[in-house]
Design a protein around this motif. Structure first.
Motif, PDB file in Angstrom:
ATOM      1  N   MET A   1       1.201  -1.197   0.031  1.00  0.00           N
ATOM      2  CA  MET A   1      -0.069   0.268  -0.330  1.00  0.00           C
ATOM      3  C   MET A   1       1.092   1.469  -0.234  1.00  0.00           C
ATOM      4  N   SER A   2       0.529   1.802  -0.860  1.00  0.00           N
ATOM      5  CA  SER A   2       0.997   3.314  -0.975  1.00  0.00           C
ATOM      6  C   SER A   2       0.161   4.803  -1.086  1.00  0.00           C
ATOM      7  N   GLY A   3       1.098   5.333  -0.195  1.00  0.00           N
ATOM      8  CA  GLY A   3      -0.069   6.855   0.559  1.00  0.00           C
ATOM      9  C   GLY A   3      -0.537   7.306  -0.670  1.00  0.00           C
ATOM     10  N   ARG A   4      -1.423   8.151  -0.711  1.00  0.00           N
ATOM     11  CA  ARG A   4      -1.627   8.508  -1.227  1.00  0.00           C
ATOM     12  C   ARG A   4      -1.144  10.316  -1.711  1.00  0.00           C
ATOM     13  N   GLY A   5      -1.354  10.685  -0.652  1.00  0.00           N
ATOM     14  CA  GLY A   5      -0.838  12.232  -0.411  1.00  0.00           C
ATOM     15  C   GLY A   5       0.564  12.064   0.589  1.00  0.00           C
ATOM     16  N   THR A   6       0.507  13.915   0.174  1.00  0.00           N
ATOM     17  CA  THR A   6       2.062  14.003   1.870  1.00  0.00           C
ATOM     18  C   THR A   6       1.595  13.637   3.075  1.00  0.00           C
ATOM     19  N   VAL A   7       3.343  13.662   3.360  1.00  0.00           N
ATOM     20  CA  VAL A   7       2.936  13.430   5.524  1.00  0.00           C
ATOM     21  C   VAL A   7       2.745  14.329   6.080  1.00  0.00           C
ATOM     22  N   ARG A   8       2.072  15.255   6.168  1.00  0.00           N
ATOM     23  CA  ARG A   8       2.217  16.806   7.315  1.00  0.00           C
ATOM     24  C   ARG A   8       3.121  16.646   8.538  1.00  0.00           C
ATOM     25  N   ARG A   9       3.684  17.297   8.966  1.00  0.00           N
ATOM     26  CA  ARG A   9       4.550  16.971  10.287  1.00  0.00           C
ATOM     27  C   ARG A   9       4.208  17.958  11.112  1.00  0.00           C
ATOM     28  N   LEU A  10       3.306  17.802  12.585  1.00  0.00           N
ATOM     29  CA  LEU A  10       3.910  19.163  13.627  1.00  0.00           C
ATOM     30  C   LEU A  10       5.528  19.903  13.406  1.00  0.00           C
ATOM     31  N   ALA A  11       6.256  19.067  13.549  1.00  0.00           N
ATOM     32  CA  ALA A  11       8.016  19.376  14.092  1.00  0.00           C
ATOM     33  C   ALA A  11       8.245  20.895  13.024  1.00  0.00           C
ATOM     34  N   GLU A  12       7.463  20.387  12.024  1.00  0.00           N
ATOM     35  CA  GLU A  12       8.607  20.116  10.528  1.00  0.00           C
ATOM     36  C   GLU A  12       7.497  22.395   9.711  1.00  0.00           C
ATOM     37  N   LEU A  13       5.812  22.293  11.186  1.00  0.00           N
ATOM     38  CA  LEU A  13       5.174  23.253  10.637  1.00  0.00           C
ATOM     39  C   LEU A  13       6.319  24.593  10.936  1.00  0.00           C
ATOM     40  N   THR A  14       5.861  26.068  10.526  1.00  0.00           N
ATOM     41  CA  THR A  14       6.238  27.562  11.770  1.00  0.00           C
ATOM     42  C   THR A  14       4.592  27.317  12.752  1.00  0.00           C
ATOM     43  N   THR A  15       4.870  28.187  13.970  1.00  0.00           N
ATOM     44  CA  THR A  15       3.635  28.490  14.201  1.00  0.00           C
ATOM     45  C   THR A  15       1.993  28.545  13.159  1.00  0.00           C
ATOM     46  N   GLU A  16       2.437  29.035  12.681  1.00  0.00           N
ATOM     47  CA  GLU A  16       1.246  29.888  11.938  1.00  0.00           C
ATOM     48  C   GLU A  16       1.125  29.125  10.579  1.00  0.00           C
ATOM     49  N   GLU A  17       1.434  27.871  10.479  1.00  0.00           N
ATOM     50  CA  GLU A  17       1.176  26.636   9.820  1.00  0.00           C
ATOM     51  C   GLU A  17       0.344  26.097  10.684  1.00  0.00           C
ATOM     52  N   ALA A  60      -0.407  10.100   5.229  1.00  0.00           N
ATOM     53  CA  ALA A  60      -0.952   9.941   3.687  1.00  0.00           C
ATOM     54  C   ALA A  60      -1.532  10.094   2.940  1.00  0.00           C
ATOM     55  N   GLU A  61      -2.351   7.610   3.756  1.00  0.00           N
ATOM     56  CA  GLU A  61      -3.395   7.693   2.976  1.00  0.00           C
ATOM     57  C   GLU A  61      -5.369   8.138   3.239  1.00  0.00           C
ATOM     58  N   VAL A  62      -4.993   8.754   4.942  1.00  0.00           N
ATOM     59  CA  VAL A  62      -6.017  10.120   5.039  1.00  0.00           C
ATOM     60  C   VAL A  62      -5.483  10.932   4.347  1.00  0.00           C
ATOM     61  N   ASP A  63      -4.501  11.922   3.728  1.00  0.00           N
ATOM     62  CA  ASP A  63      -3.829  12.537   2.121  1.00  0.00           C
ATOM     63  C   ASP A  63      -4.539  14.033   3.651  1.00  0.00           C
ATOM     64  N   GLY A  64      -4.103  14.573   4.289  1.00  0.00           N
ATOM     65  CA  GLY A  64      -4.267  15.537   4.633  1.00  0.00           C
ATOM     66  C   GLY A  64      -5.163  16.111   5.524  1.00  0.00           C
ATOM     67  N   LEU A  65      -5.892  15.105   6.149  1.00  0.00           N
ATOM     68  CA  LEU A  65      -6.798  15.195   7.382  1.00  0.00           C
ATOM     69  C   LEU A  65      -6.404  14.918   8.419  1.00  0.00           C
ATOM     70  N   ALA A  66      -4.901  14.667   8.607  1.00  0.00           N
ATOM     71  CA  ALA A  66      -3.869  14.962   9.582  1.00  0.00           C
ATOM     72  C   ALA A  66      -2.673  15.464   9.909  1.00  0.00           C
ATOM     73  N   VAL A  67      -2.450  15.636  10.763  1.00  0.00           N
ATOM     74  CA  VAL A  67      -0.798  15.580  11.210  1.00  0.00           C
ATOM     75  C   VAL A  67      -0.191  14.742  12.099  1.00  0.00           C
ATOM     76  N   VAL A  68       0.954  14.521  12.050  1.00  0.00           N
ATOM     77  CA  VAL A  68       2.045  13.437  12.650  1.00  0.00           C
ATOM     78  C   VAL A  68       2.471  14.026  14.026  1.00  0.00           C
ATOM     79  N   ARG A 246      -4.462   0.116   6.452  1.00  0.00           N
ATOM     80  CA  ARG A 246      -5.458   0.017   5.705  1.00  0.00           C
ATOM     81  C   ARG A 246      -6.945   0.108   6.873  1.00  0.00           C
ATOM     82  N   ARG A 247      -6.699  -0.559   8.272  1.00  0.00           N
ATOM     83  CA  ARG A 247      -7.575   0.219   9.356  1.00  0.00           C
ATOM     84  C   ARG A 247      -7.364   0.463  10.029  1.00  0.00           C
ATOM     85  N   ILE A 248      -6.402   1.123  10.766  1.00  0.00           N
ATOM     86  CA  ILE A 248      -6.046   2.316  10.437  1.00  0.00           C
ATOM     87  C   ILE A 248      -6.320   3.456   9.837  1.00  0.00           C
ATOM     88  N   ALA A 249      -6.512   4.281   8.292  1.00  0.00           N
ATOM     89  CA  ALA A 249      -6.731   4.600   8.007  1.00  0.00           C
ATOM     90  C   ALA A 249      -8.690   4.298   7.953  1.00  0.00           C
TER      91      ALA A 249
END
Length: 258
Positions: A1-17, A60-68, A246-249
């Motif tokens: 299984m390959s994720g459809r989206g990118t992974v957004r990590r909280l550690a890599e965001l600015t405070t505004e992001e 990545a699988e839920v594409d945008g719904l979550a940040v890590v 798959r089950r978690i997504a």
């Protein structure tokens, strides 16, 4: 299984992001692991590595719904303390860290949190935190999930023995797929594979349908291994990880946002 989206990590965001992410990505996924022995052939970080990979793949699988969110690298591991390198938190400390971590997220507006734990020793504390949050943060929805337990069919398909689990076939297979550089195939050894190998007290601790008896792992296995990791393959690990993601997504997509 390959994720459809990118992974957004909280550690890599600015405070505004991060402020924008509260609205755009209403779920925070927190990888939780442990720092403990995994037999002669696998790294002490095995549980964290698996949790982080699964968290990334779900995001990545839920594409945008979550940040890590930032990982929790230490867990509740007193049962492994007889083996060198193991570092453990008490149940009280681990629960306090999770609770205060979640409280910080809540202050900034997140109302859904999912902890992915690669270590079964964290489960009891996570259950306790979940109960406490029902009172302290009634508008917050807190979920947690194990990793390997979500792929029971895939694990059974490996033909595991009567006794299997820690550092055994399933965990080793996942690491061969996700982080093969942290596995030393020439050092993998079979551990306890049958109830007959255990002393009577340890045998009781491994049987279901009875009172729970918690023992240190050096009572269960001289090597800290339950099962035969030599039988694991990367292909088995891919099947397990795919089933877990798959089950978690599916759960995340079905989780109402309001």
């Amino acid at each position: 299984m390959s994720g459809r989206g990118t992974v957004r990590r909280l550690a890599e965001l600015t405070t505004e992001e991060a402020a924008s992410a509260v609205q755009n990505s209403p779920l925070v996924i927190i990888p939780a692991g442990a720092f403990e022995q995994h037999g002669p052939g696998m790294a002490l970080s095995t549980d964290l590595v698996r949790a982080e990979h699964v968290a990334d793949r779900v995001a990545a699988e839920v594409d945008g719904l979550a940040v890590v969110g930032p990982s929790l690298p230490l867990g509740v591991s007193p049962h492994h303390i007889g083996f060198a390198g193991t570092i453990t938190l008490s149940t009280t400390t681990f629960a306090a860290v999770v609770r205060e971590y979640v409280d910080s997220l809540h202050r900034h507006g997140w109302r859904r949190v999912l902890v992915v734990t690669g270590h079964g020793g964290n489960n009891a504390s996570l259950t306790t935190v979940a109960q406490d949050l029902l009172v302290s943060h009634p508008d917050l929805e807190f979920a947690w999930t194990p990793v390997t337990a979500l792929a029971a069919e895939a694990v059974a398909g490996m033909g595991v023995g009567e006794v299997h689990g820690h550092s055994g076939e399933a965990e080793t297979a996942q690491m061969l797929f996700l982080a093969p550089h942290l596995v030393h195939p020439d050092r993998l050894v079979a551990g306890t594979t049958s109830l007959a190998e255990l002393d009577p007290t340890a045998r009781l601790s491994r049987r279901g349908g009875h009172p729970t008896l918690t023992l240190r792992y050096d009572r269960l296995s001289a090597t800290g291994v339950l099962g035969d990791p030599r039988r694991a393959t990367a292909a088995d690990g891919e099947s397990i990880v795919d089933a877990v993601v798959r089950r978690i997504a599916e759960f995340v997509r079905a989780w109402p946002t309001a």
